[in-house]
Write a protein that holds these residues in place. Sequence first.
Motif, mmCIF file in Angstrom:
data_model
loop_
_atom_site.group_PDB
_atom_site.id
_atom_site.type_symbol
_atom_site.label_atom_id
_atom_site.label_comp_id
_atom_site.label_asym_id
_atom_site.label_seq_id
_atom_site.Cartn_x
_atom_site.Cartn_y
_atom_site.Cartn_z
ATOM 1 N N PHE A 102 0.876 -1.229 0.031
ATOM 2 C CA PHE A 102 -0.041 -0.041 0.128
ATOM 3 C C PHE A 102 0.871 1.314 -0.149
ATOM 4 O O PHE A 102 0.502 2.277 -0.609
ATOM 5 C CB PHE A 102 -0.918 -0.065 1.059
ATOM 6 C CG PHE A 102 -1.887 -0.871 0.959
ATOM 7 C CD1 PHE A 102 -2.629 -1.297 0.001
ATOM 8 C CD2 PHE A 102 -2.162 -1.876 2.129
ATOM 9 C CE1 PHE A 102 -3.626 -2.318 -0.002
ATOM 10 C CE2 PHE A 102 -3.198 -2.732 1.998
ATOM 11 C CZ PHE A 102 -4.010 -2.913 0.975
ATOM 12 N N CYS A 141 -5.236 3.709 0.002
ATOM 13 C CA CYS A 141 -4.053 3.103 0.411
ATOM 14 C C CYS A 141 -3.862 3.576 1.900
ATOM 15 O O CYS A 141 -3.225 2.797 2.648
ATOM 16 C CB CYS A 141 -2.617 4.017 -0.533
ATOM 17 S SG CYS A 141 -2.346 2.995 -2.081
ATOM 18 N N CYS A 154 -4.512 -2.465 8.290
ATOM 19 C CA CYS A 154 -3.210 -3.263 8.422
ATOM 20 C C CYS A 154 -2.843 -2.965 10.085
ATOM 21 O O CYS A 154 -2.491 -4.083 10.898
ATOM 22 C CB CYS A 154 -2.128 -3.162 7.429
ATOM 23 S SG CYS A 154 -2.638 -3.668 5.943
ATOM 24 N N ALA A 156 -6.266 1.577 3.951
ATOM 25 C CA ALA A 156 -5.574 0.249 3.920
ATOM 26 C C ALA A 156 -4.648 -0.015 5.146
ATOM 27 O O ALA A 156 -4.536 -0.969 5.835
ATOM 28 C CB ALA A 156 -5.167 -0.345 2.635
#
Lengths: 109, 130
Positions: A61, A96, A103, A99
Amino acid sequence: MTAEPAGGWTRDPGLQPERTRLAWRRTTLSGTVAAVLAMRTVLRGGATVAGVLVCALCVAFWLGFLLVAHSRIRTLAAAHDPATLSPRQAAAAVLCTIALAVCAAALIS
Amino acid sequence: MIDLARNVRLWFAPQKIRDEGTTPDYRFSLANERTFLAWLRTALALIGGGFAVDQFLPDLRWGWRVGLALALLAAGVLCSLRAVNHWLRCERAMRRGEDLPVSRFPALLSLVVAIVALAMVFVVLVGWEG
């Protein structure tokens, strides 16, 4: 906003494209800090298989974000009245970022 | 935030934004883009802060540590979603020659950051080794 120079367009005295380019650079730096912290979290946590996979996703990402920034920086550098940022690029940059946060949540809990 | 769903369709159909109004001075668009990037940096800083709470406060109780980190990460997600939504709303308002949209998001984010900061002070003073 200063007036445009008479007799042709030489240079934007407000340096708008340059400032925008640097803003993209600063933003990639912030993203890099977040990605490095993600790697630190994985390495300090004993590097399990799942941890390394999530870390690889983070790096992917981060690279995605760099790609968006790079293409935008090239557009900004090429013309003195560059095209507007497209909603697709903005959405890609934001996706991005989100994400990366997802994570992070997976790594932390 | 209610028109977020409507705007999400525009993210992926960028040509539609050009159907409305006229193209503003490119400098206004670039200023709007820099504001968007500043909000995105704020979001990334909040995400980095989430990692930092998890990494640099290891003596904290698990619940506090993960709770604070998740709060910061959630704030980061909200901030980045709002960044793109507000950018799009400003861009459309400029094309149509309308007033720029107002938002209570900065006030809300300030409150959340203040609350998280107070929680950190409380946790560091009282909850340490708890």
